[in-house]
Design an enzyme around this catalytic site. Structure first.
Site, PDB file in Angstrom:
ATOM      1  N   MET A 113      47.108  32.845  38.984  1.00  0.00           N
ATOM      2  CA  MET A 113      46.811  33.390  40.315  1.00  0.00           C
ATOM      3  C   MET A 113      46.232  32.295  41.208  1.00  0.00           C
ATOM      4  SD  MET A 113      45.818  37.325  39.787  1.00  0.00           S
ATOM      5  CE  MET A 113      44.138  37.148  39.311  1.00  0.00           C
TER       6      MET A 113
ATOM      7  N   LEU B  36      43.431  26.686  40.934  1.00  0.00           N
ATOM      8  CA  LEU B  36      43.645  26.072  39.620  1.00  0.00           C
ATOM      9  C   LEU B  36      42.477  25.185  39.188  1.00  0.00           C
ATOM     10  CD1 LEU B  36      47.435  25.083  39.849  1.00  0.00           C
ATOM     11  CD2 LEU B  36      46.412  27.210  39.021  1.00  0.00           C
TER      12      LEU B  36
ATOM     13  N   HIS C  54      43.792  26.011  33.547  1.00  0.00           N
ATOM     14  CA  HIS C  54      45.208  26.179  33.886  1.00  0.00           C
ATOM     15  C   HIS C  54      45.998  24.915  33.521  1.00  0.00           C
ATOM     16  CE1 HIS C  54      43.321  28.891  37.095  1.00  0.00           C
ATOM     17  NE2 HIS C  54      44.093  29.715  36.424  1.00  0.00           N
TER      18      HIS C  54
ATOM     19  N   GLN D 172      47.088  44.443  40.258  1.00  0.00           N
ATOM     20  CA  GLN D 172      46.222  44.407  39.076  1.00  0.00           C
ATOM     21  C   GLN D 172      44.741  44.470  39.436  1.00  0.00           C
ATOM     22  OE1 GLN D 172      47.592  40.432  37.639  1.00  0.00           O
ATOM     23  NE2 GLN D 172      45.433  40.055  37.249  1.00  0.00           N
TER      24      GLN D 172
ATOM     25  N   GLN E 114      43.146  31.859  25.952  1.00  0.00           N
ATOM     26  CA  GLN E 114      42.333  32.760  25.127  1.00  0.00           C
ATOM     27  C   GLN E 114      41.203  33.400  25.933  1.00  0.00           C
ATOM     28  OE1 GLN E 114      40.595  31.270  21.325  1.00  0.00           O
ATOM     29  NE2 GLN E 114      38.877  32.620  21.834  1.00  0.00           N
TER      30      GLN E 114
ATOM     31  N   SER F 157      36.861  29.270  35.290  1.00  0.00           N
ATOM     32  CA  SER F 157      37.478  30.464  35.867  1.00  0.00           C
ATOM     33  C   SER F 157      37.564  30.275  37.374  1.00  0.00           C
ATOM     34  CB  SER F 157      36.600  31.686  35.559  1.00  0.00           C
ATOM     35  OG  SER F 157      36.972  32.765  36.386  1.00  0.00           O
TER      36      SER F 157
ATOM     37  N   ARG G  53      37.089  32.468  39.460  1.00  0.00           N
ATOM     38  CA  ARG G  53      35.991  33.240  40.059  1.00  0.00           C
ATOM     39  C   ARG G  53      34.677  32.455  40.085  1.00  0.00           C
ATOM     40  NH1 ARG G  53      38.969  37.373  37.756  1.00  0.00           N
ATOM     41  NH2 ARG G  53      39.525  39.056  39.209  1.00  0.00           N
TER      42      ARG G  53
END
Ligand code: AMP
Length: 283
Positions: free
Chosen positions: A30, A33, A37, A61, A150, A187, A189
Site C-alpha cells: 500500500m 515504502l 517492503h 479493507q 511475517q 510499518s 503507520r
C-alpha cells in the site's frame, strides 16, 4: 523500472515476458515504502527473472475511514526506492481501475474462523477487503510467487487460504519482519507517530521478547497479563489483543507446548495509531 497504471498495459507487458518462460515474483503493497517492503523486493529478485511491485491503498479493507484517510502517501519517494531496489515493474492502479463497478461486485470469501479472531475480530470486514484486492491483483499479474511479510502473519494465512480456495497455483513466501534498530517493526503507520510516541513504540517488541523469554517456564495467562502491564507502563493507551497461539492454526494455546510452533501476537494503540507485531516463540 516501468510504471503501469492500467491493467491492459501491465498485462500486455507481462504476457510478452511469459512467452519467454520468464518467472514473475510479486510484492503487493500500500506504499509509504520502507526497508520491510524492500526486503520483499530483494527476495523476489533472488528467485525470479521479473519482480512486480504494486502500490494500491485498498479502500475496501479499511473498516475505519479515519485510518484510510490518514494512511501515509509518499509516492515520489516510493518510486525512487523501487528504482534503487531495481524492481522491474511498478503497478500503480487507480481505485476505479481495480473496482470499476465500485463495491457492487465485491466477492465474499469463506475464511471460516480466521476472520473472527485477532485482526479479524477487531477489524470487521478487513480480511474480506484484503481477499478482494489480492484476488484481483493475482488475476491481473498472474505471478509464480507472492512475497508477503511475517509482520502481517494472519494476513499471510488468510491469503494462503484464498489462493487455495480460488484454485490458483501461486506460491507464497513469508519473509521475516524487518525492524528498526530499537526493535520496532517497520510499518508505514510508524510515520504517523509523534516523536514522543515513536520513543515508546518499541514497547510492543520488548513485550514480545518478554513473552518469548518466559513462556517456556510459566503460566501463559499470567505471562500475557504481565506483558499487558509492560505495554501500558510503556505509554500505550489501549490493547486490542495479546495472544499466544498455535502458529499453524492461530488458535489460543493454554500451556507451553514444544511440539506445536507457537507465536505471540500483539495489537495496541499509541494515541490513535494502531501498531501490530508478532514473534515465533520457539528458537
Ligand atoms: P503494506 O504496504 O503494509 O500493506 O505491506 C505490504 C507487504 O509488506 C505485506 O506483505 C507486509 O506484511 C509486508 N511488510 C510490512 N512491514 C514489513 C516489515 N517490517 N518487514 C517485512 N515485511 C513487511
Amino acid at each position: 523500472m516501468i510504471l503501469f497504471k492500467e491493467i491492459s498495459s501491465v498485462q500486455a507487458k507481462l504476457h510478452s515476458y511469459k512467452k519467454q518462460d520468464t518467472t514473475i515474483g510479486f510484492v503487493p503493497t500500500m506504499g509509504a515504502l520502507h526497508k520491510g517492503h524492500l526486503s520483499l523486493i530483494e527476495l523476489s529478485k533472488k528467485h525470479h527473472d521479473i519482480t512486480v511491485c504494486s502500490i494500491f491503498i485498498n479502500p475496501v479493507q479499511f473498516h475505519d475511514q479515519v485510518d484510510f484517510k490518514k494512511y501515509p502517501v509518499t509516492i515520489e519517494k516510493d518510486i525512487l526506492l523501487l528504482e534503487q531496489a531495481a524492481a522491474d515493474i511498478l503497478f500503480l492502479p487507480s481505485v476505479n481501475e481495480i473496482y470499476p463497478e465500485g463495491r457492487q461486485t465485491l466477492k465474499h470469501y469463506d475464511l471460516d474462523y480466521l476472520e473472527t479472531i485477532l485482526e479479524g475480530k477487531y477489524r470487521p470486514g478487513h480480511f474480506q477487503g484484503v481477499c478482494n484486492v489480492v484476488h484481483r491483483l493475482l488475476a491481473i499479474i498472474q505471478p509464480h510467487q507472492l512475497f508477503l511479510g511475517q509482520k502481517d502473519y494472519q494476513q499471510c494465512l488468510v491469503i494462503k487460504r484464498l489462493i487455495h480456495s480460488i484454485n490458483f497455483t501461486t506460491g507464497v513466501v513469508i519473509a521475516p519482519t524487518v525492524r528498526e534498530e530499537d526493535g520496532l517493526a517497520m510499518s508505514s503507520r510508524n510515520l504517523r507517530l509523534s516523536d514522543e510516541d515513536r520513543q515508546k513504540a518499541n514497547t510492543i517488541y520488548k513485550a514480545l521478547l518478554y513473552i518469548k523469554a518466559n513462556s517456556k517456564s510459566g503460566n501463559i495467562e499470567h505471562i500475557t497479563k504481565q506483558a499487558a502491564e509492560h505495554i501500558y507502563e510503556g505509554g500505550f493507551n489501549k490493547i486490542d489483543y495479546i495472544e499466544i497461539v498455535d502458529a499453524f492454526t492461530l488458535k489460543p494455546v493454554a500451556d507451553w507446548n514444544k511440539k506445536t510452533p507457537m507465536m505471540a501476537l500483539i495489537a495496541a494503540f499509541l494515541n490513535d495509531v494502531r501498531l501490530i507485531d508478532n514473534m515465533m516463540l520457539q528458537d
